[in-house]
Write an enzyme that holds these catalytic residues in place. Structure first.
Site, PDB file in Angstrom:
ATOM      1  N   ASP A 105      47.797  47.827  33.358  1.00 24.66           N
ATOM      2  CA  ASP A 105      46.519  47.439  32.754  1.00 24.66           C
ATOM      3  C   ASP A 105      46.176  46.009  33.180  1.00 24.66           C
ATOM      4  O   ASP A 105      45.071  45.725  33.649  1.00 24.66           O
ATOM      5  CB  ASP A 105      46.637  47.524  31.223  1.00 24.66           C
ATOM      6  CG  ASP A 105      45.343  47.119  30.516  1.00 24.66           C
ATOM      7  OD1 ASP A 105      44.268  47.529  30.981  1.00 24.66           O
ATOM      8  OD2 ASP A 105      45.418  46.386  29.514  1.00 24.66           O
ATOM      9  N   LYS A 138      60.130  44.539  34.782  1.00 25.46           N
ATOM     10  CA  LYS A 138      60.710  43.304  34.237  1.00 25.46           C
ATOM     11  C   LYS A 138      62.190  43.591  33.966  1.00 25.46           C
ATOM     12  O   LYS A 138      62.711  43.399  32.861  1.00 25.46           O
ATOM     13  CB  LYS A 138      59.935  42.911  32.955  1.00 25.46           C
ATOM     14  CG  LYS A 138      60.280  41.559  32.375  1.00 25.46           C
ATOM     15  CD  LYS A 138      59.753  40.367  33.145  1.00 25.46           C
ATOM     16  CE  LYS A 138      60.306  39.080  32.572  1.00 25.46           C
ATOM     17  NZ  LYS A 138      59.958  37.881  33.356  1.00 25.46           N
ATOM     18  N   TYR A 147      52.211  51.536  24.948  1.00 28.63           N
ATOM     19  CA  TYR A 147      50.977  52.011  24.316  1.00 28.63           C
ATOM     20  C   TYR A 147      51.248  53.113  23.291  1.00 28.63           C
ATOM     21  O   TYR A 147      50.460  53.311  22.369  1.00 28.63           O
ATOM     22  CB  TYR A 147      50.003  52.547  25.368  1.00 28.63           C
ATOM     23  CG  TYR A 147      49.124  51.514  26.025  1.00 28.63           C
ATOM     24  CD1 TYR A 147      49.666  50.402  26.654  1.00 28.63           C
ATOM     25  CD2 TYR A 147      47.741  51.658  26.034  1.00 28.63           C
ATOM     26  CE1 TYR A 147      48.861  49.466  27.272  1.00 28.63           C
ATOM     27  CE2 TYR A 147      46.922  50.730  26.654  1.00 28.63           C
ATOM     28  CZ  TYR A 147      47.488  49.630  27.266  1.00 28.63           C
ATOM     29  OH  TYR A 147      46.681  48.715  27.873  1.00 28.63           O
TER      30      TYR A 147
HETATM   31  C1  IPM Z   1      41.622  50.151  30.387  1.00 27.77           C
HETATM   32  C2  IPM Z   1      41.398  49.588  28.992  1.00 27.77           C
HETATM   33  C3  IPM Z   1      42.117  50.455  27.966  1.00 27.77           C
HETATM   34  C4  IPM Z   1      43.608  50.336  28.253  1.00 27.77           C
HETATM   35  C5  IPM Z   1      41.832  50.164  26.498  1.00 27.77           C
HETATM   36  C6  IPM Z   1      40.357  50.063  26.203  1.00 27.77           C
HETATM   37  C7  IPM Z   1      42.462  51.207  25.615  1.00 27.77           C
HETATM   38  O1  IPM Z   1      41.777  48.255  28.941  1.00 27.77           O
HETATM   39  O2  IPM Z   1      41.266  51.320  30.621  1.00 27.77           O
HETATM   40  O3  IPM Z   1      42.115  49.426  31.253  1.00 27.77           O
HETATM   41  O4  IPM Z   1      44.249  49.355  27.815  1.00 27.77           O
HETATM   42  O5  IPM Z   1      44.148  51.225  28.894  1.00 27.77           O
HETATM   43 MN    MN Z   2      42.230  47.396  30.906  1.00 27.82          MN
END
Ligand code: IPM
Ligand code: MN
Ligand code: NAD
Length: 352
Positions: A238, A182, A136
């Site tokens: 996520d 992974k 990210y």
């Molecule tokens: C979550 C969401 C977020 C993430 C996005 C909206 C930035 O999917 O909080 O799970 O990917 O962390």
């Molecule tokens: Mn999410």
């Protein structure tokens, strides 16, 4: 008096926030709520997904309670202007590296699952997702129209601080931790695995296992009860936490707490998004946000009794079959809020 920074956000956000406040008002809390803009509404009002006013405000609060951000209206904006970028910046600002995402199957919902009742009944998992690192945030990150780049990067201290949180959670639960990576393919995952193994030496009472993320996605559906605590990186966490949400019956039930080292306020947010497909229709399930508020009471304010009242109220309302459409019910967002508020009122009079 505790100051709560409140972020209603976009889509169903304002609807579920209203019901959350209605329910919290039935507890004797002495909270002051201050509303801040984040995401799409912030872009509309301040031309920024994470305005300065919000940045300053959240840091001064004792805890941050948010609903959700994002929506199709903003999907074609440049990345730095997108609502999601605002949320990522908020998490970075508050240094909330540990995202705690519990997925517990309420008994009365097991039969409503899209999976077989005997598979999901009794499931009680916590996904601990690293939240301020990984792909990210790794650099380089770019898209020139021909080549798109993101970088999955973790350092040993980053892995070990989230592993420590996960081991400590496992110690208070069934003492089983599964680290998901992974490592068969990715260098960053081998570093992750080696670092977790090193951290494990300080937690001999916790049984540590490792699983590749593809297998973990499959095992979560095959036999979710094999898991107690799962620790994993930002992207895998996520994905796996959305998957885990369907064990419980609906993503509209999954709360989360995003915590740092305690020097800055914790951030409490449902796992789900702004659900633009049902926004403004009174159909949204407010329970994930209300359960997130329960996590806030527990982790930011050590109000265990009040947290349990909220959780018990949700359980009681679900047991009575009062549910929104995501769980196959007919109740509206407001009706769920009313039912929960009644339940909390009854329970707090009994326990007072
Ligand atoms: C979550 C969401 C977020 C993430 C996005 C909206 C930035 O999917 O909080 O799970 O990917 O962390
Ligand atoms: Mn999410
Ligand atoms: P989503 O979680 O918003 O919705 C996925 C599906 O689940 C939809 O069908 C939706 O109606 C349903 N759903 C979600 N929450 C619900 C609830 N409380 N009650 C009933 N049904 C619910 O995911 P998406 O559609 O992929 O994303 C929509 C927007 O939300 C995007 O802009 C995305 O970036 C954003 N998003 C924000 C957050 C956040 O703010 N933390 C998290 C995830 C996605």
């Amino acid at each position: 008096m505790k100051k709560i920074a409140l972020i209603p956000g976009d889509g169903i956000g304002p609807e579920i926030t209203k019901e959350t406040l209605k329910v919290l008002a039935k507890l004797d809390l002495n909270f002051e709520y201050v509303e801040y803009a984040l995401g799409g509404v912030a872009i509309d009002k301040f031309n920024s997904p994470f305005p300065e006013e919000t940045k300053e405000g959240v840091k001064k609060a004792d805890a941050v309670l948010m609903a959700a951000i994002g929506g199709p209206k903003y999907d074609n904006l440049p990345r730095e202007m997108r609502p999601e970028t605002g949320l990522l910046a908020l998490r970075q600002e508050l240094k909330t590296f540990a995202n705690i995402r519990p997925a517990m199957v309420f008994d009365s919902l097991a039969k409503l699952s899209t999976l077989k009742e005997e598979v999901v009944k009794g499931t009680d998992i916590v996904v601990i997702r690293e939240l301020t690192g990984g792909i990210y945030f790794g650099k380089p990150s770019s898209n020139d129209g021909f080549t798109g780049i993101n970088t999955m990067i973790y350092t040993k201290p980053e892995v070990q601080r989230i592993a420590k949180v996960a081991f400590e959670f496992a110690q208070k639960r069934d003492k089983r931790l599964c680290s998901v990576d992974k490592a068969n393919v990715l260098n960053v995952s081998q570093l992750w695995r080696d670092s977790v193994i090193e951290t494990a030496k300080a937690y001999p009472d916790v049984e540590l296992t490792h699983m590749y993320v593809d297998n973990a996605a499959m095992q979560l559906i095959k036999n979710p009860k094999q898991f107690d605590v799962i620790v994993t990186g930002n992207l895998f966490g996520d994905i796996l936490s959305d998957e885990a949400s369907m064990l419980t019956g609906s993503i509209g039930l999954l709360p989360s707490a995003s915590l740092g080292d305690g020097s800055l306020p914790g951030l409490y947010e449902p796992v789900h998004g702004s659900a633009p497909d049902i926004a403004g229709q009174g159909k949204a399930n407010p329970m994930a946000m209300i359960l997130s508020a329960a996590m806030m009471l527990r982790y930011s304010f050590s109000m265990e009794k009040e947290a349990r009242i909220l959780e018990a109220a949700i359980q009681a309302v679900l047991d009575r079959g009062i549910m929104t459409a995501d769980l196959g019910g007919k109740a509206s967002t407001v009706e769920i809020g009313d039912a929960l508020a009644n339940e909390v009122e009854k329970m707090s009079t009994v326990s007072a």
